[in-house]
Motif scaffolding. Structure first.
Motif, PDB file in Angstrom:
ATOM      1  N   PRO A 135      27.963  97.876  -8.818  1.00 62.83           N
ATOM      2  CA  PRO A 135      29.149  97.444  -9.046  1.00 62.83           C
ATOM      3  C   PRO A 135      29.775  96.576  -8.040  1.00 62.83           C
ATOM      4  O   PRO A 135      30.557  95.843  -8.430  1.00 62.83           O
ATOM      5  N   ILE A 138      29.585  92.869  -9.221  1.00 64.44           N
ATOM      6  CA  ILE A 138      30.508  92.487 -10.553  1.00 64.44           C
ATOM      7  C   ILE A 138      31.740  91.801  -9.974  1.00 64.44           C
ATOM      8  O   ILE A 138      32.387  92.447  -8.680  1.00 64.44           O
ATOM      9  N   PRO A 140      35.747  91.077  -9.568  1.00 62.45           N
ATOM     10  CA  PRO A 140      36.857  91.902  -9.918  1.00 62.45           C
ATOM     11  C   PRO A 140      37.717  91.422 -10.978  1.00 62.45           C
ATOM     12  O   PRO A 140      38.043  92.538 -11.771  1.00 62.45           O
ATOM     13  N   ALA A 143      35.773  93.315 -13.877  1.00 63.50           N
ATOM     14  CA  ALA A 143      35.851  94.461 -13.714  1.00 63.50           C
ATOM     15  C   ALA A 143      37.307  94.978 -14.370  1.00 63.50           C
ATOM     16  O   ALA A 143      37.545  95.869 -15.145  1.00 63.50           O
ATOM     17  N   LEU A 146      36.992  94.805 -18.145  1.00 63.33           N
ATOM     18  CA  LEU A 146      36.360  95.952 -18.859  1.00 63.33           C
ATOM     19  C   LEU A 146      37.112  97.072 -18.720  1.00 63.33           C
ATOM     20  O   LEU A 146      37.061  97.600 -19.920  1.00 63.33           O
ATOM     21  N   TRP A 147      37.890  97.382 -17.884  1.00 68.20           N
ATOM     22  CA  TRP A 147      38.651  98.542 -17.765  1.00 68.20           C
ATOM     23  C   TRP A 147      39.863  98.617 -18.569  1.00 68.20           C
ATOM     24  O   TRP A 147      40.395  99.403 -19.102  1.00 68.20           O
ATOM     25  N   PRO A 190      39.581 100.381 -11.741  1.00 69.07           N
ATOM     26  CA  PRO A 190      38.738  99.368 -11.561  1.00 69.07           C
ATOM     27  C   PRO A 190      38.506  99.034 -10.100  1.00 69.07           C
ATOM     28  O   PRO A 190      37.082  99.019  -9.689  1.00 69.07           O
ATOM     29  N   ASP A 191      39.270  99.028  -9.082  1.00 73.01           N
ATOM     30  CA  ASP A 191      39.070  98.878  -7.465  1.00 73.01           C
ATOM     31  C   ASP A 191      38.168 100.115  -7.285  1.00 73.01           C
ATOM     32  O   ASP A 191      37.273  99.764  -6.230  1.00 73.01           O
ATOM     33  N   TRP A 193      36.241 101.870  -8.873  1.00 68.13           N
ATOM     34  CA  TRP A 193      34.864 101.823  -9.235  1.00 68.13           C
ATOM     35  C   TRP A 193      34.020 100.743  -8.639  1.00 68.13           C
ATOM     36  O   TRP A 193      32.784 101.027  -8.328  1.00 68.13           O
ATOM     37  N   LEU A 194      34.716  99.808  -8.395  1.00 66.88           N
ATOM     38  CA  LEU A 194      34.055  98.430  -7.800  1.00 66.88           C
ATOM     39  C   LEU A 194      33.514  98.736  -6.255  1.00 66.88           C
ATOM     40  O   LEU A 194      32.337  98.686  -5.867  1.00 66.88           O
ATOM     41  N   VAL A 258      42.639  92.180 -10.304  1.00 68.04           N
ATOM     42  CA  VAL A 258      42.230  93.312 -10.978  1.00 68.04           C
ATOM     43  C   VAL A 258      43.706  93.725 -11.696  1.00 68.04           C
ATOM     44  O   VAL A 258      43.669  94.151 -12.752  1.00 68.04           O
ATOM     45  N   GLN A 262      45.163  93.143 -16.082  1.00 69.91           N
ATOM     46  CA  GLN A 262      45.154  94.503 -16.767  1.00 69.91           C
ATOM     47  C   GLN A 262      46.718  94.637 -17.318  1.00 69.91           C
ATOM     48  O   GLN A 262      46.883  94.827 -18.472  1.00 69.91           O
TER      49      GLN A 262
END
Length: 320
Positions: A135, A138, A140, A143, A146-147, A190-191, A193-194, A258, A262
């Motif tokens: 991760p 990837i 931000p 990500a 994606l999320w 996402p943050d 997960w990254l 991020v 979103q």
């Protein structure tokens, strides 16, 4: 008959006025070599960090329109007073603190758990460590996109999975990015997960530097694992924990891409953090002076929090 010469003896004292001291003064010492090696980085920091930062702070004392050619009007601390008196600034500061606390707490908890697991596995965790670091590669913004598709209300995979597992009664029951009550938590996923892998990597490196004889002595004395963790391992990891928390805390507090991807600060400004507020004040409202004042306050607060974190967690110079 003797011939006089001005040649200096090979092993005699230096003749006054000779060029030997000058040649010695031009010798490349360790300090000068270090200065030469740091000069390019220092020049880069001066041009691209120090000078823009100085302009940014200077702009906070002026009111002007970046589009028109009207001259800058000096307002002193007027922009700072307006920032502290703005409800949007206060709410964004609270949301930034909440977002940072959520991200850092979950990342540290999961990262410590994974680091302890990898440390227990030893060399057998090499493959798992490599996979766990993916991760970090990837971007931000990727990500965030994606999320966003994972959490979107109508067709999100997360809600579909929860519905298939009979955890929720409808695929639209949980509105991750549309409900102001949980939107801030949703955009933090996402943050987390990254960068949980970053925390795990730093803590794992710190665990490798703990002397094994200390752990073995504690086990011989009958210390159980919870006592060993909280009384031996974590105190020895204080400098590493301080660095990890400061780096991730500052990085999480300035989260921008991020969240923009979103929700763009919505719904109902429930995810508008300080970075988004400064951006909107600068671009949408066209008030760079007020945006600079908000950013300067934010910068000073981050520096103060970093100093407090170092003093409270690392406690340099402490013998305890």
């Amino acid at each position: 008959m003797s011939i006089r010469t001005n040649r200096r003896p090979a092993f005699g004292p230096a003749v006054p006025g000779s060029s030997a001291p000058r040649r010695r003064s031009l010798r490349l010492t360790d300090a000068r070599f270090a200065a030469l090696m740091m000069a390019p980085a220092a020049a880069f920091m001066a041009v691209f960090v120090a000078w823009p930062l100085a302009q940014f702070i200077t702009n906070s004392f002026y009111r002007y329109n970046p589009i028109s050619d009207a001259p800058h009007r000096f307002v002193g601390f007027g922009n700072y007073i307006a920032a502290f008196g703005s409800a949007a600034f206060t709410n964004s500061a609270v949301r930034t603190i909440a977002y940072t606390a959520i991200v850092v707490f979950l990342e540290f908890s999961l990262g410590l758990l994974v680091a302890l697991l990898f440390s227990g596995l030893g060399s057998r965790s090499r493959v798992f460590r490599t996979i766990f670091m993916y991760p970090l590669m990837i971007a931000p913004i990727v990500a965030g996109l994606l999320w966003r598709f994972l959490l979107i209300d109508n067709t999100g995979i997360v809600n579909q999975l929860l519905f298939q597992l009979h955890i929720i009664g409808s695929p639209t029951q949980i509105q991750w990015l549309s409900d102001p009550k949980i939107a801030l938590l949703a955009v933090s996923l996402p943050d987390i997960w990254l960068t949980t892998s970053f925390i795990a990597l730093v803590l794992f490196a710190g665990l490798q530097n703990i002397p094994g004889d200390i752990i073995e002595a504690a086990r011989i004395d009958g210390a159980r694992y919870p006592t060993l963790l909280f009384r031996v391992i974590l105190p020895l990891l204080r400098p590493v924990i301080a660095v990890a928390l400061i780096v991730r805390g500052v990085d999480a507090a300035r989260a921008f891409d991020v969240i923009v991807v979103q929700t763009n600060g919505g719904p109902q400004n429930s995810t508008e953090t300080m970075s988004l507020l400064v951006y909107n004040t600068q671009i949408s409202d066209g008030n760079p002076g007020l945006a600079s004042a908000m950013g300067t306050i934010y910068l000073v607060a981050m520096i103060a929090l970093a100093i407090v974190a170092v003093a409270a967690i690392w406690r340099p110079g402490s013998d305890r």
